[in-house]
Design an enzyme around this catalytic site. Sequence first.
Site, PDB file in Angstrom:
ATOM      1  N   LYS A 179       0.967  -1.005  -0.123  1.00 29.30           N
ATOM      2  CA  LYS A 179      -0.107  -0.028   0.107  1.00 29.30           C
ATOM      3  C   LYS A 179       1.049   1.074  -0.023  1.00 29.30           C
ATOM      4  CE  LYS A 179      -3.801  -2.249   2.300  1.00 29.30           C
ATOM      5  NZ  LYS A 179      -4.666  -3.087   3.493  1.00 29.30           N
ATOM      6  N   GLN A 207      -4.591  -1.474   9.561  1.00 31.97           N
ATOM      7  CA  GLN A 207      -4.349  -2.834   8.857  1.00 31.97           C
ATOM      8  C   GLN A 207      -5.061  -3.918   9.951  1.00 31.97           C
ATOM      9  OE1 GLN A 207      -3.169  -3.441   5.890  1.00 31.97           O
ATOM     10  NE2 GLN A 207      -3.885  -5.786   6.352  1.00 31.97           N
ATOM     11  N   ASP A 237     -11.157   2.922   3.852  1.00 33.55           N
ATOM     12  CA  ASP A 237     -11.365   1.750   3.796  1.00 33.55           C
ATOM     13  C   ASP A 237     -13.084   1.613   3.614  1.00 33.55           C
ATOM     14  OD1 ASP A 237      -9.342  -0.121   3.760  1.00 33.55           O
ATOM     15  OD2 ASP A 237      -8.956  -0.289   5.792  1.00 33.55           O
TER      16      ASP A 237
END
Length: 297
Positions: free
Chosen positions: A53, A97, A120
């Site tokens: 990422k 995460q 997200d």
Amino acid sequence: MSARIIDGKQVAKEMREELKVKVATLKEQGIVPGLAVILVGEDPASKSYVSAKEKACEEIGIFSDDNRLPADVTQEELMAIVEAKNNDPKINGILVQLPLPSHLNESEVLLAIDPDKDVDGFHPINVGKMVVGEKAFLPCTPHGVVQLLARSGVEIEGAHVVVVGRSNIVGKPVANMLLQKKENANATVTLCHTRTKDMAHFTKQADIIIAAAGRPNTVTADMVKDGVVVIDVGVNRVEDATKKRGYRLVGDVDFDAVKEKASLITPVPGGVGPMTITMLLFNTVESAENTLETVNN
Ligand code: NAP
């Protein structure tokens, strides 16, 4: 007939080129989009996702703010970091995460993220907005699926889409997105899961199948009609002694057999996978553009 393969890497590359242009335009206006990535602990898979990422951010000019915390970080310390990122004007997106170590309360952490920085798309505020059809950050993998369909020229409007899997991160959101009264949607959607009776009855009627079950061979050739479009979200490890690492990755669809009946199909790997990070970049750029709108209004 053998299907045309949807090349997720190519679609992702095209989208990242478009995003690069948007980032350059933002920079001309004094804004560098920033993504805060928070990683707790040393899980090798999580570390490699986070590195991918961060690398993707750098490639298109997004500022990547790397926060690596020890596995024994306390809930209070983690919440304080999220709060600091919520209040930092250089940060447009916050990504925690998952999974977090078991002593941490994951849902409390996700709820603490400012919905305006929830790139997200997991915060209930964004999930709710998505469901009622308001502008929201869309979760990355399902949004990637929709983009793959739209950019491959698939007619979604009026199509019967059968989604296999009802998780909160893939099945439910992709079904919701496709039934909206909107562009790249307006489908008739059927959602299947482990309690569905005679799943083949539904998949045989599908113009588009989206498989997100996490189990190899969930969709086989006898379950699909000729000309179907197949998007395989699944990523499964199967033992393979011919590979150095002892396994290979397969999707949820029996690719070799189904591709002989389908008109379009995604491979695993190289289909949905490359789109997920791309949509994270997309949301971060969109969040930075939103701040510009706020300043101009
Ligand atoms: P999940 O939380 O395990 O959910 C799986 C869903 O599939 C559940 O709703 C389950 O039904 C259903 N299911 C399982 N076996 C089935 C079967 N035989 N028939 C019908 N339904 C079945 O998984 P997930 O997080 O949604 O992920 C799904 C797959 O996508 C996994 O392989 C994952 O690794 C992959 N994935 C890939 C990406 C990417 O970027 N490429 C991103 C996310 C996920 P019940 O609800 O009844 O249990």
